[in-house]
Design a protein around this motif. Structure first.
Motif, PDB file in Angstrom:
ATOM      1  N   LEU A   1       2.001 -12.957   1.852  1.00  0.00           N
ATOM      2  CA  LEU A   1       1.921 -11.689   1.123  1.00  0.00           C
ATOM      3  C   LEU A   1       2.873 -10.618   1.651  1.00  0.00           C
ATOM      4  O   LEU A   1       3.060  -9.586   1.004  1.00  0.00           O
ATOM      5  CB  LEU A   1       0.492 -11.141   1.199  1.00  0.00           C
ATOM      6  CG  LEU A   1      -0.572 -11.926   0.457  1.00  0.00           C
ATOM      7  CD1 LEU A   1      -1.966 -11.476   0.893  1.00  0.00           C
ATOM      8  CD2 LEU A   1      -0.405 -11.781  -1.040  1.00  0.00           C
TER       9      LEU A   1
ATOM     10  N   SER B   1       5.253  -8.547  -0.508  1.00  0.00           N
ATOM     11  CA  SER B   1       4.679  -7.810  -1.635  1.00  0.00           C
ATOM     12  C   SER B   1       4.153  -6.430  -1.248  1.00  0.00           C
ATOM     13  O   SER B   1       3.847  -5.624  -2.115  1.00  0.00           O
ATOM     14  CB  SER B   1       3.551  -8.625  -2.260  1.00  0.00           C
ATOM     15  OG  SER B   1       2.459  -8.727  -1.351  1.00  0.00           O
TER      16      SER B   1
ATOM     17  N   HIS C   1      -6.233  -6.519   0.875  1.00  0.00           N
ATOM     18  CA  HIS C   1      -5.878  -6.026  -0.459  1.00  0.00           C
ATOM     19  C   HIS C   1      -6.045  -7.143  -1.485  1.00  0.00           C
ATOM     20  O   HIS C   1      -6.574  -6.934  -2.581  1.00  0.00           O
ATOM     21  CB  HIS C   1      -4.412  -5.555  -0.502  1.00  0.00           C
ATOM     22  CG  HIS C   1      -4.081  -4.423   0.398  1.00  0.00           C
ATOM     23  ND1 HIS C   1      -3.468  -4.603   1.616  1.00  0.00           N
ATOM     24  CD2 HIS C   1      -4.242  -3.089   0.237  1.00  0.00           C
ATOM     25  CE1 HIS C   1      -3.273  -3.423   2.184  1.00  0.00           C
ATOM     26  NE2 HIS C   1      -3.732  -2.482   1.371  1.00  0.00           N
ATOM     27  N   TYR C   2      -5.550  -8.307  -1.129  1.00  0.00           N
ATOM     28  CA  TYR C   2      -5.580  -9.471  -2.024  1.00  0.00           C
ATOM     29  C   TYR C   2      -7.022  -9.837  -2.386  1.00  0.00           C
ATOM     30  O   TYR C   2      -7.323 -10.113  -3.545  1.00  0.00           O
ATOM     31  CB  TYR C   2      -4.868 -10.634  -1.335  1.00  0.00           C
ATOM     32  CG  TYR C   2      -4.579 -11.822  -2.209  1.00  0.00           C
ATOM     33  CD1 TYR C   2      -3.581 -11.777  -3.179  1.00  0.00           C
ATOM     34  CD2 TYR C   2      -5.262 -13.018  -2.028  1.00  0.00           C
ATOM     35  CE1 TYR C   2      -3.281 -12.877  -3.956  1.00  0.00           C
ATOM     36  CE2 TYR C   2      -4.969 -14.129  -2.802  1.00  0.00           C
ATOM     37  CZ  TYR C   2      -3.979 -14.052  -3.757  1.00  0.00           C
ATOM     38  OH  TYR C   2      -3.698 -15.157  -4.526  1.00  0.00           O
TER      39      TYR C   2
ATOM     40  N   ARG D   1      -8.613  -9.899  -6.064  1.00  0.00           N
ATOM     41  CA  ARG D   1      -9.275 -11.103  -6.598  1.00  0.00           C
ATOM     42  C   ARG D   1     -10.695 -10.776  -7.063  1.00  0.00           C
ATOM     43  O   ARG D   1     -11.144 -11.272  -8.091  1.00  0.00           O
ATOM     44  CB  ARG D   1      -9.304 -12.217  -5.551  1.00  0.00           C
ATOM     45  CG  ARG D   1      -8.013 -12.920  -5.380  1.00  0.00           C
ATOM     46  CD  ARG D   1      -7.869 -14.001  -6.421  1.00  0.00           C
ATOM     47  NE  ARG D   1      -6.505 -14.477  -6.413  1.00  0.00           N
ATOM     48  CZ  ARG D   1      -5.855 -14.864  -7.487  1.00  0.00           C
ATOM     49  NH1 ARG D   1      -6.431 -14.862  -8.656  1.00  0.00           N
ATOM     50  NH2 ARG D   1      -4.626 -15.279  -7.412  1.00  0.00           N
TER      51      ARG D   1
ATOM     52  N   LEU E   1      -1.445 -10.998  -9.484  1.00  0.00           N
ATOM     53  CA  LEU E   1      -2.304 -12.143  -9.172  1.00  0.00           C
ATOM     54  C   LEU E   1      -1.795 -13.414  -9.844  1.00  0.00           C
ATOM     55  O   LEU E   1      -1.788 -14.488  -9.230  1.00  0.00           O
ATOM     56  CB  LEU E   1      -3.752 -11.856  -9.579  1.00  0.00           C
ATOM     57  CG  LEU E   1      -4.479 -10.822  -8.718  1.00  0.00           C
ATOM     58  CD1 LEU E   1      -5.858 -10.532  -9.288  1.00  0.00           C
ATOM     59  CD2 LEU E   1      -4.572 -11.284  -7.262  1.00  0.00           C
TER      60      LEU E   1
ATOM     61  N   THR F   1       1.251 -14.699  -7.951  1.00  0.00           N
ATOM     62  CA  THR F   1       1.009 -15.183  -6.591  1.00  0.00           C
ATOM     63  C   THR F   1      -0.003 -16.322  -6.523  1.00  0.00           C
ATOM     64  O   THR F   1      -0.239 -16.865  -5.444  1.00  0.00           O
ATOM     65  CB  THR F   1       0.517 -14.038  -5.688  1.00  0.00           C
ATOM     66  OG1 THR F   1      -0.673 -13.477  -6.241  1.00  0.00           O
ATOM     67  CG2 THR F   1       1.579 -12.968  -5.513  1.00  0.00           C
TER      68      THR F   1
ATOM     69  N   GLY G   1      -0.634 -18.759  -3.328  1.00  0.00           N
ATOM     70  CA  GLY G   1      -1.914 -18.662  -2.630  1.00  0.00           C
ATOM     71  C   GLY G   1      -2.581 -20.021  -2.484  1.00  0.00           C
ATOM     72  O   GLY G   1      -3.135 -20.343  -1.430  1.00  0.00           O
TER      73      GLY G   1
END
Length: 141
Positions: free
Chosen positions: A27, A30, A36-37, A41, A102, A105, A109
């Motif tokens: 990440l 970005s 944060h991710y 999600r 999202l 990525t 991921g």
């Protein structure tokens, strides 16, 4: 006396650290981190959430949520809107830019997870996921 690797809690801790390192490396470009991710999600599966709900569901300190939401708002990934049932409260909502992030990525991921779980066979991965989910759900009650 038991060795360190005989302690399941320690192994989970080390696995969590390794997972965080891999995700944060993926990440890095970005401008977001794993925390944060995770928030993005979570929002992707809801119509929005109050910051206190995000804190409870993600297990983050309420003051940390404020900073995370601020960061994501600056990136255009989330926005705060008046709550439909209480105009004094604000809900955090994923924006279209956040959804695009999202989507963009998602494959990377999954690659990080594949790298982390590389030593396991597919059936073992499914079993591990089911067991971790059971433990996590019990901890959220």
């Amino acid at each position: 006396m038991r060795g360190l690797h005989a302690d399941t809690g320690y192994l989970l801790y080390r696995l969590g650290l390794r997972s965080g390192q891999l995700f944060n490396a993926f990440l890095q470009e970005s401008g977001v981190r794993l925390r944060h991710y995770a928030l993005l999600r979570f929002l992707a599966t809801s119509e929005g959430a109050l910051q206190r709900e995000l804190s409870a569901r993600l297990g983050y300190d309420p003051s940390a949520i404020v900073g995370l939401v601020d960061d994501l708002e600056k990136l255009g990934f989330v926005e705060r809107r008046p709550a439909p049932d209480d105009r004094r409260s604000r809900i955090v909502v994923l924006t279209e830019e956040g959804r695009a992030f999202l989507r963009d990525t998602d494959a990377s991921g999954l690659h990080v997870t594949d790298e982390l779980l590389d030593p396991l066979k597919p059936a073992e991965r499914k079993t591990l996921h089911a067991l971790l989910l059971r433990i996590a759900e019990a901890g959220l009650e």
